[in-house]
Design an enzyme around this catalytic site. Structure first.
Site, short mmCIF file in Angstrom:
data_model
loop_
_atom_site.label_atom_id
_atom_site.label_comp_id
_atom_site.label_asym_id
_atom_site.label_seq_id
_atom_site.Cartn_x
_atom_site.Cartn_y
_atom_site.Cartn_z
N HIS A 1 -3.24 6.29 3.29
CA HIS A 1 -4.24 5.21 3.23
C HIS A 1 -3.64 3.34 3.92
O HIS A 1 -4.14 2.82 4.64
CB HIS A 1 -4.24 5.22 1.98
CG HIS A 1 -5.58 3.66 1.51
ND1 HIS A 1 -5.01 2.72 0.73
CD2 HIS A 1 -7.06 3.38 0.72
CE1 HIS A 1 -5.94 2.44 0.59
NE2 HIS A 1 -6.99 2.77 0.76
N ASP B 1 1.02 -1.02 0.05
CA ASP B 1 0.27 0.22 0.15
C ASP B 1 1.11 0.91 0.13
O ASP B 1 2.07 0.64 -0.06
CB ASP B 1 -0.59 -0.32 1.21
CG ASP B 1 -2.25 0.60 0.78
OD1 ASP B 1 -2.20 1.55 0.49
OD2 ASP B 1 -3.24 0.09 1.23
N SER C 1 -11.67 -1.36 1.00
CA SER C 1 -10.23 -1.02 1.36
C SER C 1 -9.91 -1.49 2.50
O SER C 1 -9.00 -1.77 3.53
CB SER C 1 -9.59 0.76 1.75
OG SER C 1 -9.32 0.58 0.07
#
Length: 536
Positions: free
Chosen positions: A176, A144, A331
């Protein structure tokens, strides 16, 4: 649109590869997958024009001038597209360049987020409140954006390995990775929140700008530490063969890959990669009422679901001064499954990866329509059930969707073990097929000189059988090439028993390829049993 606070996104590339977008989800015989039997040429170089970087897969032992090696296992190099255009044809003519593809970049899509509110309601939904997670065991790798190693959840967290330098200073979607990692493994340290597997052995790969090459490199690096679980809360629209190959290598060497299904159901329900690739555990999102989230992508590729709305997460303080927020998106469903899978694998360490793959989805709590559905797959993640239910049988020889996956020098250094061989000319075994995860099984079978091999396949659903000669490049070829290499075929409807046989009239024994597959418009799953006998 962007909102205040963390960006709860699954990333998606807004560039389609013509003719390939749906290939990852279709049965192999119907997918129209291009079989690469020629060297890269002008067409491949023209595809690079709109991309900053290119990927070149080099022949074993060869190097690409000016390139950066991103996969040692597959010999994949990254270099600027203009450089690839200059040298690509020469490298191809010399047999150095086997594959030339664009290195696609991620473009994020977003789902609304809110300030942190409430407790981690997902614990009760998946049963994590009824069982105690184990000490560190099977690793979880998060590919990520970077991890904020200064965050209170991670500054002194044990069992955290940084596979490369981590950065969260770029703004944008740099929060994120920290958010996803907190859902997996935020420790039980008396502050903030607790991940689903707080003691997990956590590995972090910062994908930077998140090109395809960054993902390939992250997968490749994660494999250096041995088999584990790899979480991928992002997606590319379209199909990239080299990423699919890297996924197969990871699965074939024993790692479980988990990916988010996507958040754009209302904006076209796009086909995402890696979520749509075979051998990837694909996770959709649910809400607190155990219903499919309005944004969660639907497809046959969805394997199971997990909570994905108003999930408490950790974020860098520049994203939220408190260091915490609440977010929605697949996610966050994906890392719940990834963390739970590592937990289950640690408690049940003898599981082979195909067993773990099916255990996670077959133990899920059925929600929505009875049985499998495209919204939630086999159902909602159920940790206690995954820890206690009977273990599925091993699905042997995976991945074996085509000849390149079982032949030495292609994806793997060594060929897959043949079903039969000199002195071992009879066999009976069972395996299974799945329309998106495992649509085709290819095996090597020994045919002695002046002997006949008879093969009987008994399927639980519609499955067809073919036998190919030793020189066929792929079981997906068509036209004149198919007629040249196909030796025998049987395609009865429904559960009809399939019989094929081949005779070797030469003085030397040879291997042929047995192909068992789900035909177009047939069953979505099938178990089958193969019996092989050798006669005069």
């Amino acid at each position: 649109m962007r909102r205040a606070g963390v960006t709860a996104s699954i990333f998606a590339l807004a560039v389609l590869a013509p003719g390939t977008a749906a290939a990852a989800r279709l049965p192999a015989k119907a997918a129209g997958v291009a079989v690469r039997t020629t060297r890269p040429g002008v067409r491949e170089l023209m595809a690079l024009h709109d991309h900053r970087f290119a990927l070149i897969q080099a022949a074993p032992g060869a190097a690409v001038p000016g390139g950066t090696l991103v996969s040692r296992r597959l010999g994949i190099w990254r270099l600027p597209s203009d450089a690839a255009e200059r040298i690509g044809l020469e490298l191809s003519a010399r047999g150095i360049a086997r594959v030339i593809e664009p290195d696609r970049a991620l473009v994020p899509e977003r789902v609304a987020v809110d300030p942190l509110a409430g407790l981690e309601w997902w614990r009760g939904a998946v049963g994590a409140d009824r069982v105690i997670p184990p000490a560190p065991g099977k690793p979880v790798t998060v590919i990520d954006t970077g991890l904020d190693v200064t965050h209170p959840e991670f500054a002194s967290r044990a069992n955290t390995t940084l596979l490369n330098a981590q950065s969260t200073s770029g703004g944008g979607d740099e929060e994120h990775g920290t958010a996803v990692s907190s859902v997996v493994a935020a420790p039980d340290n008396g502050v903030g929140l607790v991940g689903i597997y707080p003691q997990a052995s956590l590995q972090e790969w910062d994908g930077g700008e998140m090109f395809v090459s960054d993902v390939i490199q992250g997968i490749d690096r994660s494999l250096d530490g041995g088999p584990g679980v790899i979480n991928m809360s992002f997606g590319f629209d379209g199909y990239d063969q080299l990423l699919a190959d890297e996924v197969d290598v990871a699965f074939g060497t024993g790692s479980l890959l988990v990916a988010a299904s996507g958040n754009d159901f209302l904006e076209g329900n796009a086909v995402h990669s890696p979520a749509g690739l075979p051998h990837v555990l694909t996770v959709a999102a649910t809400n607190e009422q155990n219903n499919s989230s309005f944004f969660s992508n639907r497809s046959l590729a969805v394997d199971l679901s997990a909570p994905g709305e108003e999930i408490p997460i950790a974020v860098p303080t520049w994203a939220n001064a408190s260091g915490y927020a609440s977010a929605s998106g697949t996610s966050f469903s994906s890392p719940l499954v990834a963390g739970a899978a590592a937990w289950v694998w640690t408690r049940r360490p003898d599981l082979e990866v195909t067993q773990l793959f099916d255990l996670m989805r077959w133990s899920a709590t059925d929600i929505g329509p009875k049985g499998f559905d495209e919204d939630t797959g086999f159902g909602l993640l159920n940790v206690p059930a995954a820890l206690s239910e009977p273990v599925p049988p091993v699905d042997p020889h995976e991945p074996n969707d085509d000849i390149s996956e079982i032949t030495a020098g292609k994806l793997f250094r060594q060929s897959a073990a043949p079903l039969t061989s000199p002195g071992h000319e009879r066999l009976s075994f069972g395996a299974r097929l799945d329309v998106t995860e495992d649509p085709e099984d290819v095996y090597r079978v020994w045919v002695p000189a002046h002997r006949r091999v008879a093969i009987r396949v008994v399927p639980s659903g519609d499955a067809d059988v073919e036998v190919w000669n030793a020189s066929t490049p792929s079981v997906l070829i068509t036209g004149a090439a198919r007629r040249k290499h196909l030796l025998a075929a049987s395609g009865k409807d429904g559960r009809g028993v399939e019989h094929v046989s081949v005779r070797n009239g030469t003085r030397r024994g040879t291997y042929v390829f047995l192909d068992v597959y789900l035909p177009d418009h047939g069953a979505t799953t099938a178990e089958y049993r193969v019996s092989i006998t050798t006669t005069r």
